[in-house]
Write a protein that holds these residues in place. Structure first.
Motif, PDB file in Angstrom:
ATOM      1  N   LYS A   1      -6.921   0.429  -8.448  1.00 34.52           N
ATOM      2  CA  LYS A   1      -6.951   1.872  -8.266  1.00 34.52           C
ATOM      3  C   LYS A   1      -8.322   2.424  -8.626  1.00 34.52           C
ATOM      4  O   LYS A   1      -8.910   2.048  -9.625  1.00 34.52           O
ATOM      5  CB  LYS A   1      -5.891   2.537  -9.173  1.00 34.52           C
TER       6      LYS A   1
ATOM      7  N   GLU B   1      -8.521  -3.249   3.305  1.00 33.05           N
ATOM      8  CA  GLU B   1      -8.534  -4.446   2.458  1.00 33.05           C
ATOM      9  C   GLU B   1      -7.360  -5.366   2.790  1.00 33.05           C
ATOM     10  O   GLU B   1      -7.511  -6.590   2.825  1.00 33.05           O
ATOM     11  CB  GLU B   1      -8.477  -4.043   0.987  1.00 33.05           C
ATOM     12  N   ALA B   2      -6.194  -4.771   3.026  1.00 35.66           N
ATOM     13  CA  ALA B   2      -5.015  -5.574   3.352  1.00 35.66           C
ATOM     14  C   ALA B   2      -5.215  -6.336   4.657  1.00 35.66           C
ATOM     15  O   ALA B   2      -4.863  -7.515   4.767  1.00 35.66           O
ATOM     16  CB  ALA B   2      -3.782  -4.674   3.440  1.00 35.66           C
TER      17      ALA B   2
ATOM     18  N   CYS C   1      -2.286  -4.735  -2.787  1.00 36.50           N
ATOM     19  CA  CYS C   1      -2.694  -3.468  -3.406  1.00 36.50           C
ATOM     20  C   CYS C   1      -2.388  -3.534  -4.896  1.00 36.50           C
ATOM     21  O   CYS C   1      -1.252  -3.282  -5.318  1.00 36.50           O
ATOM     22  CB  CYS C   1      -1.959  -2.302  -2.741  1.00 36.50           C
TER      23      CYS C   1
ATOM     24  N   THR D   1      -6.361   5.507   0.316  1.00 31.52           N
ATOM     25  CA  THR D   1      -5.322   4.724   0.978  1.00 31.52           C
ATOM     26  C   THR D   1      -5.865   4.010   2.210  1.00 31.52           C
ATOM     27  O   THR D   1      -5.514   2.856   2.465  1.00 31.52           O
ATOM     28  CB  THR D   1      -4.134   5.633   1.364  1.00 31.52           C
TER      29      THR D   1
ATOM     30  N   ARG E   1      -7.519   0.884   1.162  1.00 33.45           N
ATOM     31  CA  ARG E   1      -6.580  -0.190   0.827  1.00 33.45           C
ATOM     32  C   ARG E   1      -5.955  -0.785   2.091  1.00 33.45           C
ATOM     33  O   ARG E   1      -5.641  -1.987   2.123  1.00 33.45           O
ATOM     34  CB  ARG E   1      -5.496   0.333  -0.113  1.00 33.45           C
TER      35      ARG E   1
ATOM     36  N   ASP F   1     -11.643   0.145  -8.478  1.00 37.10           N
ATOM     37  CA  ASP F   1     -10.835  -1.072  -8.582  1.00 37.10           C
ATOM     38  C   ASP F   1     -10.368  -1.368 -10.004  1.00 37.10           C
ATOM     39  O   ASP F   1     -10.473  -2.491 -10.495  1.00 37.10           O
ATOM     40  CB  ASP F   1     -11.595  -2.275  -8.016  1.00 37.10           C
TER      41      ASP F   1
ATOM     42  N   VAL G   1       0.846  -1.194   0.000  1.00 37.57           N
ATOM     43  CA  VAL G   1       0.000   0.000   0.000  1.00 37.57           C
ATOM     44  C   VAL G   1       0.884   1.247   0.000  1.00 37.57           C
ATOM     45  O   VAL G   1       1.841   1.352   0.762  1.00 37.57           O
ATOM     46  CB  VAL G   1      -0.938   0.020   1.232  1.00 37.57           C
TER      47      VAL G   1
ATOM     48  N   LYS H   1      -0.309   2.736  -9.193  1.00 37.05           N
ATOM     49  CA  LYS H   1      -1.029   2.850  -7.923  1.00 37.05           C
ATOM     50  C   LYS H   1      -1.403   4.293  -7.591  1.00 37.05           C
ATOM     51  O   LYS H   1      -2.262   4.518  -6.735  1.00 37.05           O
ATOM     52  CB  LYS H   1      -0.177   2.299  -6.779  1.00 37.05           C
TER      53      LYS H   1
END
Length: 441
Positions: free
Chosen positions: A237, A226-227, A234, A220, A223, A256, A87, A299
């Motif tokens: 975008k 999500e991580a 990642c 950010t 993301r 995405d 990320v 990204k």
């Protein structure tokens, strides 16, 4: 879908080192390259085969059928997972988020930058409107990782729907607040966010940590969530496509988008280019750069703008006013060349300070002292036109003096603003102050 290209430098720091070879089969989430020093892991966003490993990129030919699943990252501490997921700051700078969140704030602030500063871009606001729950969880993860006591979401007051969604989401949150920003550029600049939200003006060499804060883009934090929750690398975008697109110039917001997708494929997905055009810009009108149809999304890519043609100055003498908040001198010269102007004078905004790496930073982003002296210089040097790339306030001060000297003004964003039917950057028509509710709720 054509081949996808994964640039080995998509972030602050050195290029990454490839860990795949030509002919390798890859999946979504397959690790393609790792940092050597400051940087972030780069992952495949598709199922396919590595077609080439070049000096600056990995090229993948995607499978015709794309599966839904992905290769998950390893479980670990929240910070370790953010680092492994690769990320980075997705608002444009691309600083590795794992490094940023590794700062112990000892009770300071997470400042969530939801300004969506560049005109014409809408994907940050769309994310809040459609995915506020996971966005809020991402904010809380960032607070926990960095030991922050409070978080402030900074967003322009004009985004009324998103503002109300945020207020509703944080109603029961005792440590998360909202701060409303005026609709002027560059309210999304990192130090501007610190100044507006915390009332502290940092000098150009200081980081937000000097104000006990970390500034993190709203995508950010998504993301990050999500991580941690999905163990998702990642590799996608959120983006806005806008401009001379068949079917009208309304914004096309895509969530995405696979990193590595070509600009041409995205424009085709939005409807294709409508006739003759001037530039294709990757990024926003102020800080974006001209690009090509085969360039890949990274990204940090926020927007793709297809513009009308630029006006023809027929060799007229031009002065360039360089501002830390807009295009570089190289970008301004590029615009002047495309307009067939002749550069006779170059000036720099008096608040633009040159950093050790050669970039410019503004002493007080969005609060400009005046540009009459620079306009006098341009007039003395024989300019008939000025091309500027300045912030809202700076442009306002130029317009207070340039017309009196019979200097015609072209803002570097004019052709973009005309394309998307946005007011030109000339005179300030909004207040630089926004009334806040008690405690920012």
């Amino acid at each position: 879908m054509g081949n996808l290209q994964f640039l080995l430098r998509q972030h602050v720091g050195a290029p990454c080192k490839p860990v795949v070879e030509t002919g390798d089969e890859v999946e979504k989430g397959t690790l393609l390259a790792v940092p050597e020093g400051l940087g972030a892991n780069i992952f495949s966003s598709v199922y396919g085969e590595v077609e080439a490993v070049l000096e600056d990129r990995v090229v993948i030919r995607p499978d015709e059928e794309q599966k839904e699943g992905f290769v998950p990252i390893s479980e670990g501490t929240y910070l370790d997972m953010v680092k492994e997921a690769g990320v980075v700051g997705m608002g444009g700078a691309g600083f590795p988020t794992g490094v940023k969140l590794g700062t112990d704030l000892k009770g300071g602030y997470i400042l969530v930058n939801a300004a969506e500063c560049e005109p014409g871009l809408y994907h940050n606001i769309r994310q809040i409107e459609e995915n506020m729950e996971i966005t809020l969880r991402g904010i809380k993860y960032c607070m926990e990782i960095s030991n922050a006591a409070k978080a402030i979401i900074a967003i322009k007051a004009k985004n009324k729907k998103a503002v109300e969604i945020i207020r509703s989401a944080i109603q029961e949150e005792e440590s998360i607040f909202i701060h409303l920003l005026p609709d002027i550029y560059p309210m999304g600049e990192e130090r501007a966010v610190v100044r507006e939200a915390l009332g502290k003006l940092l000098d150009p060499t200081q980081l937000p940590s000097a104000a006990d804060s970390i500034v993190i883009n709203v995508e950010t934090v998504l993301r990050v969530a999500e991580a941690i929750e999905q163990r998702k690398p990642c590799y996608s975008k959120n983006m806005t496509i806008i401009g001379k697109i068949n079917g009208g110039n309304q914004p096309h917001v895509y969530m995405d988008v696979p990193v590595g997708t070509s600009v041409g494929d995205l424009i085709s997905q939005a409807g294709g280019i409508d006739g003759v055009y001037g530039e294709i810009i990757m990024g926003g009108p102020f800080t974006g750069t001209p690009t090509t149809l085969d360039a890949p999304v990274t990204k940090t890519t926020g927007g793709i703008i297809v513009t009308i043609d630029l006006p023809d100055l027929h060799g007229a003498p031009v002065g360039l006013l360089i501002c830390a908040c807009g295009g570089s001198e190289a970008r301004m010269r590029d615009i002047c060349e495309k307009m067939h102007g002749n550069v006779v004078s170059v000036g720099r905004c008096k608040q633009a300070v040159e950093m050790k790496n050669g970039t410019l930073k503004c002493e007080n982003p969005g609060n400009c002292p005046g540009q009459a002296q620079k306009c006098l210089q341009f007039k003395k040097d024989g300019a008939e036109y000025i091309i500027i790339g300045n912030c809202s306030d700076c442009s306002n001060t130029v317009m207070g003096s340039a017309p009196k000297m019979k200097l015609k003004v072209f803002h570097q964003t004019d052709h973009v603003m005309r394309t998307i039917n946005h007011p030109l950057y000339r005179r300030l028509t909004v207040s630089k102050q926004v009334d806040q509710l008690p405690e920012g709720k």
